[in-house]
Write a protein that holds these residues in place. Structure first.
Motif, short mmCIF file in Angstrom:
data_model
loop_
_atom_site.label_atom_id
_atom_site.label_comp_id
_atom_site.label_asym_id
_atom_site.label_seq_id
_atom_site.Cartn_x
_atom_site.Cartn_y
_atom_site.Cartn_z
N PHE A 43 0.83 -1.21 0.00
CA PHE A 43 0.00 0.00 0.00
C PHE A 43 0.87 1.26 0.00
O PHE A 43 0.60 2.22 -0.73
N LEU A 44 1.90 1.25 0.81
CA LEU A 44 2.71 2.46 1.01
C LEU A 44 3.71 2.69 -0.11
O LEU A 44 3.92 3.83 -0.54
N LYS A 45 4.34 1.62 -0.59
CA LYS A 45 5.40 1.77 -1.60
C LYS A 45 4.92 1.44 -3.00
O LYS A 45 5.68 1.59 -3.97
N GLY A 46 3.69 0.97 -3.10
CA GLY A 46 3.14 0.71 -4.44
C GLY A 46 3.65 -0.57 -5.07
O GLY A 46 3.58 -0.72 -6.30
N PHE A 47 4.13 -1.53 -4.28
CA PHE A 47 4.56 -2.80 -4.84
C PHE A 47 3.37 -3.51 -5.48
O PHE A 47 2.26 -3.51 -4.95
N THR A 48 3.60 -4.14 -6.62
CA THR A 48 2.58 -4.96 -7.25
C THR A 48 2.80 -6.41 -6.84
O THR A 48 3.93 -6.87 -6.69
N SER A 49 1.70 -7.15 -6.63
CA SER A 49 1.82 -8.51 -6.15
C SER A 49 0.76 -9.39 -6.81
O SER A 49 -0.25 -8.90 -7.31
N MET A 50 1.01 -10.70 -6.78
CA MET A 50 0.05 -11.63 -7.35
C MET A 50 0.18 -13.00 -6.70
O MET A 50 1.23 -13.36 -6.16
N TYR A 51 -0.92 -13.73 -6.74
CA TYR A 51 -0.95 -15.12 -6.29
C TYR A 51 -0.76 -15.99 -7.53
O TYR A 51 -1.51 -15.90 -8.49
N TYR A 52 0.30 -16.80 -7.51
CA TYR A 52 0.63 -17.63 -8.68
C TYR A 52 0.43 -19.10 -8.31
O TYR A 52 1.29 -19.71 -7.67
N PRO A 53 -0.70 -19.70 -8.69
CA PRO A 53 -1.07 -21.04 -8.20
C PRO A 53 -0.29 -22.20 -8.80
O PRO A 53 -0.43 -23.33 -8.33
N TYR A 54 0.52 -21.95 -9.82
CA TYR A 54 1.24 -23.04 -10.47
C TYR A 54 2.54 -23.39 -9.75
O TYR A 54 3.10 -24.47 -9.98
N ALA A 55 3.03 -22.50 -8.92
CA ALA A 55 4.20 -22.79 -8.09
C ALA A 55 3.68 -23.33 -6.76
O ALA A 55 3.11 -22.59 -5.96
N VAL A 56 3.86 -24.62 -6.52
CA VAL A 56 3.22 -25.29 -5.39
C VAL A 56 4.26 -25.85 -4.43
O VAL A 56 5.24 -26.47 -4.84
N LEU A 57 4.02 -25.62 -3.15
CA LEU A 57 4.83 -26.26 -2.11
C LEU A 57 3.90 -26.81 -1.04
O LEU A 57 2.73 -26.44 -0.95
N TYR A 58 4.45 -27.70 -0.24
CA TYR A 58 3.70 -28.29 0.87
C TYR A 58 4.17 -27.65 2.17
O TYR A 58 5.37 -27.47 2.38
N THR A 59 3.24 -27.33 3.04
CA THR A 59 3.57 -26.70 4.31
C THR A 59 3.01 -27.54 5.46
O THR A 59 1.99 -28.23 5.30
N GLU A 60 3.68 -27.51 6.59
CA GLU A 60 3.25 -28.30 7.73
C GLU A 60 2.26 -27.51 8.59
O GLU A 60 2.48 -26.34 8.88
N GLU A 61 1.20 -28.19 9.01
CA GLU A 61 0.20 -27.58 9.86
C GLU A 61 0.26 -28.20 11.26
O GLU A 61 0.66 -29.35 11.41
N PRO A 62 -0.14 -27.46 12.31
CA PRO A 62 -0.06 -27.96 13.68
C PRO A 62 -0.89 -29.23 13.88
O PRO A 62 -1.93 -29.41 13.25
N LEU A 63 -0.42 -30.06 14.78
CA LEU A 63 -1.11 -31.32 15.06
C LEU A 63 -2.04 -31.18 16.28
O LEU A 63 -3.17 -31.64 16.27
N SER A 64 -1.56 -30.53 17.33
CA SER A 64 -2.35 -30.42 18.56
C SER A 64 -3.11 -29.10 18.60
O SER A 64 -2.74 -28.13 17.94
N ARG A 65 -4.16 -29.07 19.42
CA ARG A 65 -4.92 -27.84 19.58
C ARG A 65 -4.06 -26.75 20.19
O ARG A 65 -4.15 -25.58 19.80
N GLY A 66 -3.20 -27.11 21.14
CA GLY A 66 -2.35 -26.12 21.79
C GLY A 66 -1.43 -25.42 20.82
O GLY A 66 -1.31 -24.19 20.83
N ASP A 67 -0.76 -26.20 19.95
CA ASP A 67 0.14 -25.61 18.96
C ASP A 67 -0.62 -24.76 17.95
O ASP A 67 -0.17 -23.70 17.54
#
Length: 428
Positions: A240-264
């Motif tokens: 917003f402040l510096k005017g950077f342009t951005s986009m979501y590019y769905p073809y570049a895919v990675l896997y991310t780990e999600e928490p297992l316990s409620r506490g985490d």
């Protein structure tokens, strides 16, 4: 009469909230819109940067997935950032021929990234066309870097990858109901929002890992100046402040780990929302000042300023109605009036039913948007997930309130519990 008045007020506020939320709902219908898949005309030099403080338990899978990249090795370098030279990650990285940078003064991810950028001399900095930031728990698809090079055909400065779920590649012991509800977050942010933002040239929400920045953007930033708990969201504020342009590019895919316990999971959501609150305190006035100077607000700025207002109003309205229903039920019961049943039905059961149903529909939409991630999950897991998801989403409300208080005090990095995997990167 009291029941009718309370019910009328509830319905009126609910209707107004829904009308005010319609601009946000419009974004949901872009979840199936396709982004043109461009093929790069040239191969650019990429720098893959991995903040990896105390991440030796999970980073080996990332190293293995890097080895399987289809992008030519001469067109990318890898740097792992640790805090301590004795970190086991150092020897692991050296075993793969991966460079390591020790940044001992780091207190957060922002310090690690800034230390990396500040370590580059001018010649080395200029040789890279773009910088790719992934976390140590990631698992890259074989064409990940190749697709990011394709993404650079777009005239944008910041790119966000698509996230699938690493836990889903393992057995049931590596995922819980909280893991699966947390996974829906990426559909909420990307498929139901960032696709629309990309189409309308609105700054996308930077959530999680898998970001790529062109060299020119990093040069303008002068390193990595962000130090809140959500340094990725800070980057959006600077769009917003510096005017950077951005986009979501769905073809570049990675896997991310999600928490297992409620506490985490709860601790991570508290960290996220505390970081968002920190960003609000740090940037909202600056963005308002900039908008005032231009004499108008953009669609992205209006969403940032006001999109939560109707949602919060609807939740508060529902809570008040439910409490009123319980209070009137007690009053009528003590007065030995049969109206206590109507009080509970119309002012407690009905409002809860409405909010649960709406969140259930929203959760089903999220799972459908992420059907490529959830296809490996049996129906016996999907149904309980969408049924529980409304309660999971409602829990954000007290977390949000808590985060506003926490944002006023300094927050420090906390270690994250990881799930142990068995060489998921070797799977096809």
């Amino acid at each position: 009469m009291s029941i009718k008045i309370a019910l009328s007020v509830y319905l009126a506020v609910a209707l107004i909230s829904l009308i005010l939320y319609l601009p946000k709902i419009r974004q949901f219908f872009y979840m199936n819109a396709r982004t043109e898949h461009k093929i790069a005309k040239e191969k650019r030099k990429l720098s893959l940067v991995i903040p990896a403080r105390d991440e030796s338990r999970v980073i080996d899978d990332l190293f293995r997935s890097i080895q399987k990249q289809t992008y030519p090795k001469e067109f990318y370098d890898i740097t792992v950032i640790v805090k301590d030279g004795d970190d086991p990650t150092v020897k692991m990285a050296e075993g793969y021929g991966i460079g390591v940078l020790v940044v001992p003064e780091q207190k957060c991810k922002g310090d690690a990234l800034d230390g990396y950028f500040k370590s580059l001399n001018k010649d080395k900095f200029e040789k890279y066309d773009a910088f790719v930031i992934v976390d140590a728990d990631a698992l890259l698809t074989p064409d990940y870097l190749e697709e990011l090079n394709n993404a650079l055909e777009y005239d944008c400065q910041i790119f966000l990858s698509r996230k699938l779920i690493k836990n889903f590649l393992g057995g049931r012991k590596q995922r819980s109901i909280y893991t699966k509800c947390s996974a829906l977050t990426y559909a909420q942010i990307d498929d139901l929002a960032n696709i629309y933002r990309t189409k309308k040239a609105i700054p996308v929400n930077m959530c999680g890992q898998g970001m790529m920045l062109r060299r020119e953007a990093v040069k303008l930033l002068g390193g990595w100046p962000y130090r809140t708990l959500t340094e990725d969201y800070e980057l959006k504020m600077d769009c917003f402040l510096k005017g950077f342009t951005s986009m979501y590019y769905p073809y570049a895919v990675l896997y991310t780990e999600e928490p297992l316990s409620r506490g985490d999971d709860y601790a991570r959501r508290v960290r996220w929302l505390t970081g968002f609150s920190q960003c609000d305190r740090k940037y909202k006035k600056q963005i308002k000042k900039k908008a005032k100077a231009y004499g108008a607000t953009t669609e992205g700025e209006r969403e940032y300023f006001y999109s939560l207002v109707p949602l919060i109003a609807f939740i508060v309205n529902t809570i008040i109605a439910m409490l009123a229903g319980v209070g009137l039920a007690v009053f009528y019961a003590l007065a030995k009036s049969g109206l206590w049943i109507e009080s509970l039905l119309y002012l407690t059961v009905l409002p809860f039913g409405v909010i649960y149903t709406l969140l259930l529909i929203y959760s089903v939409m999220c799972m459908r948007a992420m059907r490529d991630a959830f296809k490996v999950i049996p129906l016996t897991e999907k149904i309980p997930t969408v049924m529980f998801a409304p309660f999971y989403l409602l829990e954000y409300f007290p977390i949000f309130i808590n985060s506003r208080k926490r944002a006023k005090s300094e927050q420090v990095w906390q270690p994250v519990q990881r799930v142990s995997y068995e060489s998921l990167a070797t799977r096809e």
